[in-house]
Design a protein around this motif. Sequence first.
Motif, PDB file in Angstrom:
ATOM      1  N   ALA A   1       0.848  -1.192   0.000  1.00  0.00           N
ATOM      2  CA  ALA A   1       0.000   0.000   0.000  1.00  0.00           C
ATOM      3  C   ALA A   1       0.880   1.237   0.000  1.00  0.00           C
ATOM      4  CB  ALA A   1      -0.912   0.003   1.229  1.00  0.00           C
ATOM      5  N   THR A   2       0.674   2.101  -0.989  1.00  0.00           N
ATOM      6  CA  THR A   2       1.493   3.310  -1.119  1.00  0.00           C
ATOM      7  C   THR A   2       0.604   4.523  -1.356  1.00  0.00           C
ATOM      8  OG1 THR A   2       1.762   2.862  -3.484  1.00  0.00           O
ATOM      9  CG2 THR A   2       3.505   2.069  -2.008  1.00  0.00           C
ATOM     10  N   SER A   3       1.113   5.681  -1.031  1.00  0.00           N
ATOM     11  CA  SER A   3       0.351   6.919  -1.158  1.00  0.00           C
ATOM     12  C   SER A   3       0.130   7.278  -2.623  1.00  0.00           C
ATOM     13  CB  SER A   3       1.091   8.063  -0.460  1.00  0.00           C
ATOM     14  OG  SER A   3       0.460   9.311  -0.733  1.00  0.00           O
ATOM     15  N   PRO A   4      -1.067   7.782  -2.954  1.00  0.00           N
ATOM     16  CA  PRO A   4      -1.310   8.268  -4.321  1.00  0.00           C
ATOM     17  C   PRO A   4      -0.717   9.652  -4.541  1.00  0.00           C
ATOM     18  CG  PRO A   4      -3.254   8.605  -2.992  1.00  0.00           C
ATOM     19  CD  PRO A   4      -2.269   7.875  -2.113  1.00  0.00           C
ATOM     20  N   ILE A   5      -0.288  10.296  -3.451  1.00  0.00           N
ATOM     21  CA  ILE A   5       0.306  11.626  -3.494  1.00  0.00           C
ATOM     22  C   ILE A   5       1.793  11.495  -3.190  1.00  0.00           C
ATOM     23  CG2 ILE A   5       0.324  13.902  -2.396  1.00  0.00           C
ATOM     24  CD1 ILE A   5      -2.619  13.516  -1.762  1.00  0.00           C
ATOM     25  N   PRO A   6       2.658  12.135  -3.951  1.00  0.00           N
ATOM     26  CA  PRO A   6       4.099  12.042  -3.664  1.00  0.00           C
ATOM     27  C   PRO A   6       4.410  12.484  -2.234  1.00  0.00           C
ATOM     28  CG  PRO A   6       3.719  13.071  -5.801  1.00  0.00           C
ATOM     29  CD  PRO A   6       2.381  12.958  -5.143  1.00  0.00           C
ATOM     30  N   ILE A   7       5.214  11.692  -1.553  1.00  0.00           N
ATOM     31  CA  ILE A   7       5.606  11.985  -0.179  1.00  0.00           C
ATOM     32  C   ILE A   7       7.076  12.394  -0.166  1.00  0.00           C
ATOM     33  CG2 ILE A   7       5.818  11.053   2.161  1.00  0.00           C
ATOM     34  CD1 ILE A   7       2.956  11.329   1.210  1.00  0.00           C
ATOM     35  N   ALA A   8       7.344  13.590   0.347  1.00  0.00           N
ATOM     36  CA  ALA A   8       8.716  14.099   0.381  1.00  0.00           C
ATOM     37  C   ALA A   8       9.536  13.319   1.391  1.00  0.00           C
ATOM     38  CB  ALA A   8       8.703  15.584   0.735  1.00  0.00           C
ATOM     39  N   PRO A   9      10.850  13.244   1.181  1.00  0.00           N
ATOM     40  CA  PRO A   9      11.718  12.565   2.159  1.00  0.00           C
ATOM     41  C   PRO A   9      11.538  13.149   3.552  1.00  0.00           C
ATOM     42  CG  PRO A   9      12.936  13.060   0.150  1.00  0.00           C
ATOM     43  CD  PRO A   9      11.613  13.757   0.027  1.00  0.00           C
ATOM     44  N   GLY A  10      11.350  12.284   4.512  1.00  0.00           N
ATOM     45  CA  GLY A  10      11.164  12.727   5.895  1.00  0.00           C
ATOM     46  C   GLY A  10       9.734  13.041   6.251  1.00  0.00           C
ATOM     47  N   GLU A  11       8.833  13.079   5.258  1.00  0.00           N
ATOM     48  CA  GLU A  11       7.426  13.362   5.541  1.00  0.00           C
ATOM     49  C   GLU A  11       6.749  12.091   6.048  1.00  0.00           C
ATOM     50  OE1 GLU A  11       3.763  15.813   3.463  1.00  0.00           O
ATOM     51  OE2 GLU A  11       5.256  14.849   2.202  1.00  0.00           O
ATOM     52  N   LEU A  12       5.896  12.233   7.050  1.00  0.00           N
ATOM     53  CA  LEU A  12       5.267  11.079   7.676  1.00  0.00           C
ATOM     54  C   LEU A  12       3.921  10.773   7.042  1.00  0.00           C
ATOM     55  CD1 LEU A  12       5.962  11.711  11.476  1.00  0.00           C
ATOM     56  CD2 LEU A  12       7.082  10.047   9.977  1.00  0.00           C
ATOM     57  N   ILE A  13       3.691   9.482   6.798  1.00  0.00           N
ATOM     58  CA  ILE A  13       2.381   9.001   6.386  1.00  0.00           C
ATOM     59  C   ILE A  13       2.099   7.729   7.160  1.00  0.00           C
ATOM     60  CG2 ILE A  13       3.426   7.858   4.370  1.00  0.00           C
ATOM     61  CD1 ILE A  13       0.664   8.039   3.024  1.00  0.00           C
ATOM     62  N   PHE A  14       0.909   7.614   7.707  1.00  0.00           N
ATOM     63  CA  PHE A  14       0.448   6.420   8.411  1.00  0.00           C
ATOM     64  C   PHE A  14      -0.795   5.919   7.674  1.00  0.00           C
ATOM     65  CE2 PHE A  14       2.568   9.142  11.482  1.00  0.00           C
ATOM     66  CZ  PHE A  14       3.373   8.265  12.184  1.00  0.00           C
ATOM     67  N   SER A  15      -0.836   4.716   7.075  1.00  0.00           N
ATOM     68  CA  SER A  15       0.270   3.810   7.173  1.00  0.00           C
ATOM     69  C   SER A  15       0.460   3.079   5.851  1.00  0.00           C
ATOM     70  CB  SER A  15      -0.030   2.777   8.257  1.00  0.00           C
ATOM     71  OG  SER A  15      -1.302   2.191   7.960  1.00  0.00           O
ATOM     72  N   GLU A  16       1.542   3.361   5.162  1.00  0.00           N
ATOM     73  CA  GLU A  16       1.948   2.549   4.027  1.00  0.00           C
ATOM     74  C   GLU A  16       2.481   1.219   4.563  1.00  0.00           C
ATOM     75  OE1 GLU A  16       3.415   5.564   0.558  1.00  0.00           O
ATOM     76  OE2 GLU A  16       4.779   5.303   2.260  1.00  0.00           O
ATOM     77  N   TYR A  17       2.450   0.189   3.728  1.00  0.00           N
ATOM     78  CA  TYR A  17       2.984  -1.100   4.177  1.00  0.00           C
ATOM     79  C   TYR A  17       3.323  -1.961   2.976  1.00  0.00           C
ATOM     80  CZ  TYR A  17      -2.034  -2.170   3.685  1.00  0.00           C
ATOM     81  OH  TYR A  17      -3.322  -2.283   3.221  1.00  0.00           O
ATOM     82  N   ASP A  18       4.141  -2.972   3.229  1.00  0.00           N
ATOM     83  CA  ASP A  18       4.577  -3.928   2.209  1.00  0.00           C
ATOM     84  C   ASP A  18       4.840  -5.232   2.957  1.00  0.00           C
ATOM     85  OD1 ASP A  18       5.661  -5.326   0.122  1.00  0.00           O
ATOM     86  OD2 ASP A  18       7.155  -3.819  -0.433  1.00  0.00           O
ATOM     87  N   LEU A  19       3.855  -6.131   2.983  1.00  0.00           N
ATOM     88  CA  LEU A  19       3.964  -7.299   3.856  1.00  0.00           C
ATOM     89  C   LEU A  19       3.076  -8.441   3.381  1.00  0.00           C
ATOM     90  CD1 LEU A  19       1.066  -6.826   5.294  1.00  0.00           C
ATOM     91  CD2 LEU A  19       2.337  -5.524   6.968  1.00  0.00           C
ATOM     92  N   ASP A  20       3.286  -9.609   3.975  1.00  0.00           N
ATOM     93  CA  ASP A  20       2.437 -10.763   3.733  1.00  0.00           C
ATOM     94  C   ASP A  20       1.226 -10.691   4.648  1.00  0.00           C
ATOM     95  OD1 ASP A  20       4.141 -11.905   1.824  1.00  0.00           O
ATOM     96  OD2 ASP A  20       5.340 -12.911   3.360  1.00  0.00           O
ATOM     97  N   ARG A  21       0.031 -10.910   4.078  1.00  0.00           N
ATOM     98  CA  ARG A  21      -1.183 -10.989   4.881  1.00  0.00           C
ATOM     99  C   ARG A  21      -1.374 -12.437   5.322  1.00  0.00           C
ATOM    100  NH1 ARG A  21      -5.250  -7.226   4.164  1.00  0.00           N
ATOM    101  NH2 ARG A  21      -6.020  -8.173   6.098  1.00  0.00           N
ATOM    102  N   THR A  22      -1.811 -12.611   6.552  1.00  0.00           N
ATOM    103  CA  THR A  22      -2.062 -13.947   7.081  1.00  0.00           C
ATOM    104  C   THR A  22      -3.421 -14.445   6.623  1.00  0.00           C
ATOM    105  OG1 THR A  22      -0.685 -13.526   9.034  1.00  0.00           O
ATOM    106  CG2 THR A  22      -2.279 -15.336   9.172  1.00  0.00           C
TER     107      THR A  22
END
Length: 420
Positions: free
Chosen positions: A81-102
């Motif tokens: 899951a990634t933001s549809p809006i560009p995120i600048a370095p150091g800018e916080l977004i909750f919550s992108e992720y890249d993982l295996d779902r159980t």
Amino acid sequence: MSTSVTRRSVLAGGAGAAIGLALPGPAHADGHRPTSVSFTLDARTLDGGEQVTSVTLDTSLLGPIDPAGLSPGTFGVHAKATSPIPIAPGELIFSEYDLDRTVTAARLDRHGNIVLELSHAEGQLGGGTLGYIVSRGRNVRLDLVYTITQNTPLARRHGPPVTIRRFVQGRLSNPEVDAFSHHVSGSGMKYRLYSPERSPRHGRLPLIVWLHGGGEGASLPDDYYDNETTLRANRGALGFATPEAQRIFSGAYVVAPQSTSYWMEDGPRFAPLIREIVQDLVRRKRVDPDRIYVVGCSNGGYMCLEMTVAYPDLFAASVPICGVVEPLNAEGPPLITDAELAGIHTPTWLVTSRDDDTVPPETNTIHAHDLIPGSLITLYDHVVWNGHQFPGHWSWIYVARNDPKRNGTHIWQWMTRRRR
């Protein structure tokens, strides 16, 4: 409005396209079955926000699958899951992720499709469809890419086992959200509308106006105005479209306008734009003008009060939830003056929690209750539902579940008894 970051860590929608390769080897012994399968992301809006709770594989064309051969290990599911809006370095977004779902279970639905149930819970990372961008104070629908991997062949009732070559991601499906149609007002304000199943031929029906919190407005500097987050971030509007609510209201329209920024930015400017939507629905949808109710949380709680100040004869009842009255930075004039509060004569029921550390109850909800003639108030100590404790600011959860009550009368029933 919500500045609570922890809320957003459980939120995350968008639909991407993903292809997951299966086991090597021939797809089908008979060579006539499809070699690719599409899948749907099945989502639910929990009290803490929308999550993908299962994946449905369109396997009905593969022939009857033997359910005894299905197990949680038959397929693997990976989510990014990634933001549809560009995120600048150091800018916080909750919550992108890249993982295996159980995968907790694999079963067949009544159409012969395979449903993979996914582990999910309030506060659990990895299933959300919204992300919260801290610098903008906004939720956005995350771009979701799911990859399905087949680990063992599928046993069929007739014919050899099947190994799927290719998985193609389809739409995000949330029946409660999808029941709200998309609209844009004449002034350009987007809104979602739930229309009741009961035919208005039997008479005009009530209208419930849901005003979202600050995190669910647009972010126009990014050209982001989605008309989605209002229904996916919490159950505020959805609660009034449930069978229980529709039974209590004997059928009701539910409208959720989306601000082009956030209501507190300029409430007096937004007020006539909301009224325009209401008046249009009264004209087009046979809404009963004597049974229009306004409900809102946080930033929308402020707008609730602003609407009853600006249009004292428009609403039959008002339910401001953890609404903002005083500026949160303690600087500048109040957003709603004491004189304006004292002049409200719309029946008002205020709701908040004592441990709200985003909108302090004493200077906002309790203060408003002291000044609004005849108003009711429900003060919770904490926000707890189904054994899970949420941040104190989230008292809208209780209203979405018809929990507040006075002398045995719950808040939805109280609303239905109010007439303009």
